[in-house]
Design an enzyme around this catalytic site. Sequence first.
Site, mmCIF file in Angstrom:
data_model
loop_
_atom_site.group_PDB
_atom_site.id
_atom_site.type_symbol
_atom_site.label_atom_id
_atom_site.label_comp_id
_atom_site.label_asym_id
_atom_site.label_seq_id
_atom_site.Cartn_x
_atom_site.Cartn_y
_atom_site.Cartn_z
ATOM 1 N N CYS A 3 0.857 -1.191 0.000
ATOM 2 C CA CYS A 3 0.000 0.000 0.000
ATOM 3 C C CYS A 3 0.893 1.240 0.000
ATOM 4 O O CYS A 3 1.931 1.248 0.640
ATOM 5 C CB CYS A 3 -0.853 -0.049 1.266
ATOM 6 S SG CYS A 3 -1.501 1.525 1.789
ATOM 7 N N GLN A 14 -7.788 19.181 9.242
ATOM 8 C CA GLN A 14 -6.522 18.498 9.547
ATOM 9 C C GLN A 14 -6.840 17.059 9.957
ATOM 10 O O GLN A 14 -7.809 16.828 10.687
ATOM 11 C CB GLN A 14 -5.797 19.218 10.691
ATOM 12 C CG GLN A 14 -5.479 20.682 10.420
ATOM 13 C CD GLN A 14 -4.304 20.878 9.456
ATOM 14 O OE1 GLN A 14 -3.627 19.935 9.090
ATOM 15 N NE2 GLN A 14 -4.092 22.117 9.033
ATOM 16 N N GLU A 71 -10.358 31.290 1.144
ATOM 17 C CA GLU A 71 -10.363 29.854 0.848
ATOM 18 C C GLU A 71 -11.085 29.653 -0.483
ATOM 19 O O GLU A 71 -12.070 30.319 -0.761
ATOM 20 C CB GLU A 71 -11.096 29.135 2.001
ATOM 21 C CG GLU A 71 -11.637 27.766 1.717
ATOM 22 C CD GLU A 71 -10.567 26.707 1.476
ATOM 23 O OE1 GLU A 71 -9.571 26.648 2.212
ATOM 24 O OE2 GLU A 71 -10.757 25.933 0.508
ATOM 25 N N CYS A 79 2.921 21.698 5.225
ATOM 26 C CA CYS A 79 2.846 20.229 5.300
ATOM 27 C C CYS A 79 3.813 19.612 4.298
ATOM 28 O O CYS A 79 3.724 18.423 4.018
ATOM 29 C CB CYS A 79 1.416 19.747 5.061
ATOM 30 S SG CYS A 79 0.727 20.294 3.501
ATOM 31 N N TYR A 89 -5.757 30.507 3.028
ATOM 32 C CA TYR A 89 -6.027 29.057 2.909
ATOM 33 C C TYR A 89 -6.708 28.609 4.212
ATOM 34 O O TYR A 89 -6.198 27.763 4.930
ATOM 35 C CB TYR A 89 -4.750 28.249 2.682
ATOM 36 C CG TYR A 89 -3.847 28.749 1.571
ATOM 37 C CD1 TYR A 89 -4.046 28.318 0.249
ATOM 38 C CD2 TYR A 89 -2.800 29.635 1.827
ATOM 39 C CE1 TYR A 89 -3.209 28.756 -0.772
ATOM 40 C CE2 TYR A 89 -1.964 30.073 0.807
ATOM 41 C CZ TYR A 89 -2.173 29.632 -0.479
ATOM 42 O OH TYR A 89 -1.336 30.068 -1.476
#
Length: 455
Positions: free
Chosen positions: A86, A283, A333, A408, A312
Amino acid sequence: MADVDQQKAISVGEEFDVTAIRLNDNGDGVAICNGMTVFIPFLLVGEDARIRITSVEKRFARGQVVERRTASLDRQDAPCPVFGECGGCQVQHMLYEAQTIWKEGRIRRIAERLGLDADAVVRPIIGSHTPFRYRNQVQMPVRYNADEKRVEMGFFAAETHAMAVTDSCHLISETMQSTLVRACRFLTSIGPAAADVHHIVLRESATHAEQMIVFCTANGDDEFARTLARFHAPSVKTVAITVQPRPTGPIWGRTVNVQKGDGYLMERMGGRRFRVSPRSFLQVQTGMADRMYQVVLQQAQVSSEDVVIDAYCGIGTLTLLLASHARRVVGVEEIAQAIEDARENAELNRIENAEFHGARVEEWLPKWIESGGQPDVIVFDPPRKGIDRAALDAAIAAHIPRIVYVSCNPATLQRDLAILLDAGYRVKEMQPFDMFPQTEHVECVVATHYVGVTT
Ligand SMILES: C[S@@+](CC[C@H](N)C(=O)[O-])C[C@H]1O[C@@H](n2cnc3c(N)ncnc32)[C@H](O)[C@@H]1O
């Protein structure tokens, strides 16, 4: 010339005895064979192995372990039966503490490469209390197995659409897992028509005992939608469908049609309540997000006179937490459903100094600044591709005093910080978080402030 020589020095199918000298940013072991860098998935630092070369690129090659001869003290048995097949987890074979040390090291290396001032602090990573079963959402590929006349689920292998079939995922809760198993049984009961359903999106509230399921289907008939709406599981409060004809690529269609329930989940973070619709970003680890938002608040140093932009902003989680400290907060956004959620969330929490704009940050921010908007602080929390250059340039041109960057993706973080540093910003603090245990991903909050360019 050196590259040509390197290409000749190594070829696909060749075998080597190697020792991994470090990990690359994907968590692959790195070894040198005939002077060429080779990336070897699932080999840890210091481990010896016989490897076979699987591909050769211009500057590096890839290999796979034929036989591992030693085991690092950082190694553990991966609990997932399809780990390695995976594409979701890259480092389940590494003890959790070793994962966090590796991730913190990657952020420290960014600080070194950028040549940050001596007073810039890289804080120790904040690890997860729950290295497994932490995800509040999953997008599960499903398919109809015509031979066995049943619907099966699994995950795609890395960079392919080959499915690793499994009934379990160690990153989601057991309740989510049993809802997915139940959903597959339900789809099986529909018969071959279920072949149109290619993904199930399941979300679970970490703070309210409820789940929301979305069937992603190629069949948009009302009749089929009514059939899917019959799905029932104890925690599932909302059933929705989205029609996306292509089983690969983006899973969302143009709309998400709620078939049953309110059409959203409720979450609680930072003492506030939030509604989240199927298409809106949240999140993936609620408790960790809560901790991360507190660090953003600390780094942003917002005072009651400040105007703050939350670029964002998703469903307005950070925006509404910032609002308690600021004079005015503006969230931006691009997803319309998330902006609707954000406005609802402001009302729900009786917050009157927050406003929201449904727009692309790179289009909205330059115009807003040009029309006289002068924020004291911008929080950028972009997707993995980082901050769009037009948005960054607009913030730089306006000499916004403080920019907090929630990233991120270390690669785009480094790229964007380099631009900010060149433009007269200084990094004060970098705080890494392990939002995504067992994977290569690392989150980082960075405080910067404008000092001007010295010539
Ligand atoms: C990493 S999420 C952050 C959301 C929010 N800060 C939170 O913590 O929940 C990034 C968000 O940016 C949105 N987004 C992506 N590209 C965008 C763009 N160009 N302009 C505006 N929003 C965008 C996504 O829909 C997503 O909600």
